[in-house]
Write a protein that holds these residues in place. Structure first.
Motif, mmCIF file in Angstrom:
data_model
loop_
_atom_site.group_PDB
_atom_site.id
_atom_site.type_symbol
_atom_site.label_atom_id
_atom_site.label_comp_id
_atom_site.label_asym_id
_atom_site.label_seq_id
_atom_site.Cartn_x
_atom_site.Cartn_y
_atom_site.Cartn_z
ATOM 1 N N GLN A 56 0.846 -1.187 0.000
ATOM 2 C CA GLN A 56 0.000 0.000 0.000
ATOM 3 C C GLN A 56 0.891 1.250 0.000
ATOM 4 O OE1 GLN A 56 -2.443 -1.495 3.457
ATOM 5 N NE2 GLN A 56 -4.121 -0.977 2.083
ATOM 6 N N ASN A 71 1.203 -3.177 4.536
ATOM 7 C CA ASN A 71 1.174 -1.739 4.794
ATOM 8 C C ASN A 71 2.539 -1.358 5.375
ATOM 9 O OD1 ASN A 71 0.910 0.844 5.882
ATOM 10 N ND2 ASN A 71 -1.223 0.538 6.476
ATOM 11 N N GLY A 95 -2.908 4.418 5.882
ATOM 12 C CA GLY A 95 -4.335 4.098 5.940
ATOM 13 C C GLY A 95 -4.617 2.831 5.157
ATOM 14 N N GLU A 112 -7.259 -9.844 3.427
ATOM 15 C CA GLU A 112 -6.823 -10.915 4.324
ATOM 16 C C GLU A 112 -7.950 -11.897 4.600
ATOM 17 O OE1 GLU A 112 -5.338 -8.475 7.467
ATOM 18 O OE2 GLU A 112 -3.329 -8.295 6.559
ATOM 19 N N THR A 157 2.830 0.329 8.897
ATOM 20 C CA THR A 157 2.596 -0.427 10.132
ATOM 21 C C THR A 157 3.350 -1.753 10.147
ATOM 22 O OG1 THR A 157 0.609 -1.443 9.168
ATOM 23 C CG2 THR A 157 0.308 0.599 10.415
ATOM 24 N N GLU A 158 3.881 -2.166 8.999
ATOM 25 C CA GLU A 158 4.587 -3.454 8.898
ATOM 26 C C GLU A 158 5.923 -3.252 8.180
ATOM 27 O OE1 GLU A 158 1.236 -6.751 8.152
ATOM 28 O OE2 GLU A 158 1.122 -5.124 6.699
ATOM 29 N N LYS A 210 -7.283 -3.677 3.414
ATOM 30 C CA LYS A 210 -6.327 -4.733 3.788
ATOM 31 C C LYS A 210 -7.032 -5.883 4.508
ATOM 32 C CE LYS A 210 -1.703 -5.171 5.861
ATOM 33 N NZ LYS A 210 -1.889 -6.384 6.665
ATOM 34 N N GLN A 211 -7.961 -5.539 5.389
ATOM 35 C CA GLN A 211 -8.695 -6.564 6.127
ATOM 36 C C GLN A 211 -9.556 -7.419 5.208
ATOM 37 O OE1 GLN A 211 -10.776 -4.322 9.138
ATOM 38 N NE2 GLN A 211 -8.878 -3.777 10.220
ATOM 39 N N GLU A 257 -6.577 0.365 5.995
ATOM 40 C CA GLU A 257 -6.707 -0.832 6.818
ATOM 41 C C GLU A 257 -7.955 -1.636 6.480
ATOM 42 O OE1 GLU A 257 -4.616 -2.319 8.916
ATOM 43 O OE2 GLU A 257 -3.182 -0.813 8.236
#
Length: 479
Positions: A52, A98, A56, A65, A101-102, A61-62, A58
């Protein structure tokens, strides 16, 4: 209805060879759809890890997943004048990351020894140079800075091994997208004193490709998602809808043909040393036709491209303009050009896409100058004749913007240009009004005013449209 994940679908395991900046609809319905086709045909064996490009995201992304990165591409269109539909379940996405955050997971990806290719679509605003962007940030802010940082870390890890360079294929909708990214990476490297050895490795071991991408992708079919989910049999919340037509022109070092043999999967992927002539041809035929069609069709009461091509006057106007004025000015093999144009114009008949004319009309003044004026100029300078149909489209545009047309229309264009056109309108001196517009160097960068007879021709056509109405004016023109 079944959930869509690895418990309901058998998903192959592919080694991650591609890092893709961008998880949006276009890349998923264009690039990832192509990779998946080539993987299914046994031509490639490439897993794609999505990154990404901005913070943002998320929620998206969810969903990825939850669905184990599986989704459908739903294509509809016209091929050889017949309706065609294709629904493909895409299984080649391995992960979505992301980097904000990762970061460690992101770093492991770009330092992966088996990584070969980077694809990107960070929007037109993504490839920009940001002065002082911190290359030590995790990650840096802008896309070029991200690329500089990851390439530098890769250079350090593999001790400048030329075999560990990457092939970087940009899909942003700007000219010279790959070349511009390369320029900015080198500029960041110089500004941060990363050394001549690294800059030389960027230049020699990595290949940046300029591309032209073309497929209309409306995206998630919100209005019809329940019907589509029933049809495919899965609760897929990542469905991407697009047109069947596609073309991907990739220009640069020829080694990309071996790394990305998508043409061998029967896909319309064209490899060439320089894509600029192809881009110019595509812009004149497709984009030029769109821009010329809009002011004529809107004043005939049409709302979409399909409406326009269901109107005989518009259909004939555009087909003749392309055949009689656009193609002769390009100067390539006539039969090849005719076949190229036929494929392009076939898209205008697609009943499955609502391509609104008011959306295409955005910034029509600059679009007309870029897309249609070269046809007018080439007809005069190369062929010794007036491009009367293309010229008519400018007359129609000026009438539409004047506020004096038969339809109510609010131009979405540079406000000062629209204000100038409307405030200077003079019904008693149309020639003077048109001359004032065409002579306005703030509106135009091309020398419209220097083309002999052009202003007079536009003025005469404006007079006809205003006095007879658009339907009668275009009918007279086509006789």
């Amino acid at each position: 209805m079944k959930p869509l994940n690895k418990t309901t679908v058998e998903k192959p395991v592919y080694p991650v060879k591609i890092m893709q900046f961008g998880e949006g609809n276009f890349l998923r319905a264009f690039v990832d759809w192509m990779i998946d086709k080539a993987n299914n045909d046994g031509i490639m064996d490439h897993g794609i890890a999505l990154v990404q490009p901005i913070g943002g995201g998320e929620v998206v992304k969810q969903i990825f997943e939850k669905q184990d990165n599986l989704y459908h591409v739903y294509l509809e269109g016209i091929k050889d004048k017949q309706p065609v539909k294709e629904v493909a379940l895409i299984k080649s996405i391995t992960d979505i990351i992301n980097p904000y955050t990762e970061y460690k997971k992101y770093e492991e990806l770009f330092l992966n020894e088996g990584l070969e290719l980077i694809f990107s679509n960070t929007t037109e605003a993504g490839i920009r140079y940001e002065e002082g962007d911190d290359l030590n940030a995790e990650p840096p802010k802008s896309f070029p800075a991200k690329m500089t940082a990851l390439l530098h870390k890769r250079f350090q890890k593999f001790n400048g091994d030329a075999a560990k360079g990457l092939q970087i294929v940009c899909c942003e909708l700007i000219e010279d997208n790959g070349s511009t990214l390369r320029e900015f990476v080198i500029k960041h490297a110089q500004a941060n004193n990363l050394g001549d050895a690294f800059i030389n490795w960027v230049k020699t071991a990595n290949h940046f490709y300029d591309t032209l991408v073309d497929r209309i992708v409306p995206g998630f079919p919100k209005e019809t998602i329940k019907e589509i989910q029933e049809e495919i049999g899965f609760e897929d919340n990542l469905v991407v809808k697009g047109e069947y037509f596609h073309v991907w022109a990739i220009g640069g070092d020829s080694s990309i043909k071996e790394k990305l043999p998508l043409d061998k999967a029967g896909l319309n992927v064209l490899f060439m040393d320089d894509i600029r002539p192809f881009r110019a041809k595509k812009v004149r035929v497709l984009n030029g036709a769109h821009t010329a069609m809009v002011p004529v069709a809107l004043q005939l009461g049409c709302e979409t491209v399909m409406d326009a091509f269901n109107t005989p006057e518009v259909e004939q106007f555009i087909n003749r303009m392309v055949a009689e004025e656009v193609l002769p000015g390009i100067g390539e093999d006539p039969e090849e050009l005719k076949a190229f144009a036929a494929k392009i114009l076939e898209r205008f008949y697609n009943p499955y896409l609502k391509h609104y004319l008011k959306d295409i009309s955005l910034n029509s003044l600059s679009k007309w100058e870029t897309r249609d004026f070269p046809t007018v100029a080439d007809n005069y300078n190369k062929l010794g004749k007036q491009a009367k149909l293309t010229t008519f489209s400018l007359a129609a545009l000026l009438v539409l913007y004047s506020g004096q047309s038969e339809v109510s229309f609010t131009p979405n264009d540079t406000p000062e240009f629209v204000q100038f056109i409307q405030s200077t309108f003079n019904k008693e001196d149309i020639k003077g009004w048109v001359n004032g517009i065409i002579s306005n160097d703030k509106i135009w960068t091309a020398p419209l005013k220097n083309l002999p007879g052009f202003t007079d021709e536009v003025a005469a056509l404006v007079e006809t449209i205003l006095s007879k109405g658009m339907k009668a004016a275009v009918t007279d023109l086509l006789q």
